[in-house]
Every structure is written in C-alpha cells, then in structure tokens.
Design a protein around this motif. Structure first.
Motif, short mmCIF file in Angstrom:
data_model
loop_
_atom_site.label_atom_id
_atom_site.label_comp_id
_atom_site.label_asym_id
_atom_site.label_seq_id
_atom_site.Cartn_x
_atom_site.Cartn_y
_atom_site.Cartn_z
N ALA A 90 37.41 -29.95 -18.27
CA ALA A 90 35.95 -30.01 -18.43
C ALA A 90 35.51 -29.26 -19.68
O ALA A 90 34.55 -29.66 -20.35
CB ALA A 90 35.26 -29.44 -17.20
N ALA A 91 36.21 -28.17 -20.02
CA ALA A 91 35.86 -27.42 -21.22
C ALA A 91 36.22 -28.19 -22.49
O ALA A 91 35.51 -28.08 -23.50
CB ALA A 91 36.58 -26.07 -21.22
N ILE A 92 37.27 -28.97 -22.45
CA ILE A 92 37.69 -29.75 -23.61
C ILE A 92 36.77 -30.95 -23.82
O ILE A 92 36.43 -31.29 -24.94
CB ILE A 92 39.16 -30.22 -23.45
N SER A 93 36.39 -31.60 -22.73
CA SER A 93 35.61 -32.84 -22.82
C SER A 93 34.13 -32.57 -22.59
O SER A 93 33.76 -31.79 -21.71
CB SER A 93 36.11 -33.83 -21.76
N ASP A 94 33.30 -33.22 -23.36
CA ASP A 94 31.86 -33.12 -23.13
C ASP A 94 31.41 -34.17 -22.12
O ASP A 94 30.24 -34.22 -21.76
CB ASP A 94 31.08 -33.27 -24.44
N ARG A 95 32.32 -34.99 -21.62
CA ARG A 95 31.99 -36.04 -20.66
C ARG A 95 32.21 -35.62 -19.20
O ARG A 95 31.67 -36.24 -18.30
CB ARG A 95 32.82 -37.30 -20.93
N LEU A 96 33.03 -34.60 -18.96
CA LEU A 96 33.31 -34.12 -17.61
C LEU A 96 32.57 -32.81 -17.39
O LEU A 96 32.67 -31.89 -18.20
CB LEU A 96 34.82 -33.91 -17.41
#
Length: 128
Positions: A90-96
């Motif tokens: 979630a920290a890597i992706s802005d979609r999750l």
C-alpha cells in the motif's frame, strides 16, 4: 506450463483474491483507474503484481528476521508479517489503501487463506 505463464496465472489469481478481499474488508480499497488501458481490472492486476513482487523479495527477509517471534508465538506472528507486506504494498502503490494495522492483519490473513485455497485447487506449483 512455462514459468512465465505460471507466474502470470498466479498474478491473475492474486488479483481476483485482492478484489474479493476489498469486497469483504471495508478498510481495504483499490482505487480503480477507469481511464487506463485495462480499466479497473488492470488496476487490480497492477496491485497484485506489486504484492507478488513485495512478497517475493521482501517477504523471505522479513520472515527470516522474525523467525524467533514466529517460533515463540507458534506461527501467529506470521499474521503481523503478512500485514506488514500488505502495508508495504500500500505504501508503494497509490492505488491500494489500507486503513490501519488491524485492517491489514485481517486483509493479510484473508489473502493468505484464499491463496492457500487457490494453490490447492489450481496447479500453480512447479513440479520437480
């Protein structure tokens, strides 16, 4: 079945699992990109690919470092490890988006259970 096809199939199954988890757990959401090439399904595939990469690269290191806690808690600490891997994704992706620690624990547990069931039902393992 080749390794690439098997990996792609695992990512597709993981995308379906993540979709189911977002429907079951109110604090986990995937922000779909309806204007993308593959639409909202492509967003779930992207999140699943990121989670698979995080689980493949970071997962073994975290599991090894947390081994004393896993042994001490008879394996229950793996719930925290799965929650951490979901949080890293979630920290890597802005979609999750994952709302809090306990939501990540529940989501990580459900992803682990559904992945285990999928491995029982589908021939995704490499046969030696």
């Amino acid at each position: 079945m080749s390794t690439v096809v098997r990996f792609a199939l695992r990512v597709v199954v993981l995308a379906v699992i993540i979709y189911v988890v977002t429907q079951l757990v109110s604090g986990i959401t995937v922000v779909g990109n309806t204007e993308g090439t593959f639409g909202e399904a492509g967003t779930y595939l992207w999140v699943a690919l990121l989670f698979a990469i995080v689980n493949t690269i970071v997962g073994p290191v975290v599991r090894l470092l947390s081994l004393p806690f896993v042994v001490l808690t008879l394996g229950l600490f793996l719930l925290v490890v799965n929650a951490a891997l979901l949080g890293i994704t979630a920290a890597i992706s802005d979609r999750l988006q994952v709302d809090g620690f306990w939501t990540a624990v529940v989501g990580g547990f459900l992803i682990a259970v559904f992945s285990w069931v999928a491995e029982l039902l589908l021939p995704l393992k490499v046969k030696a």
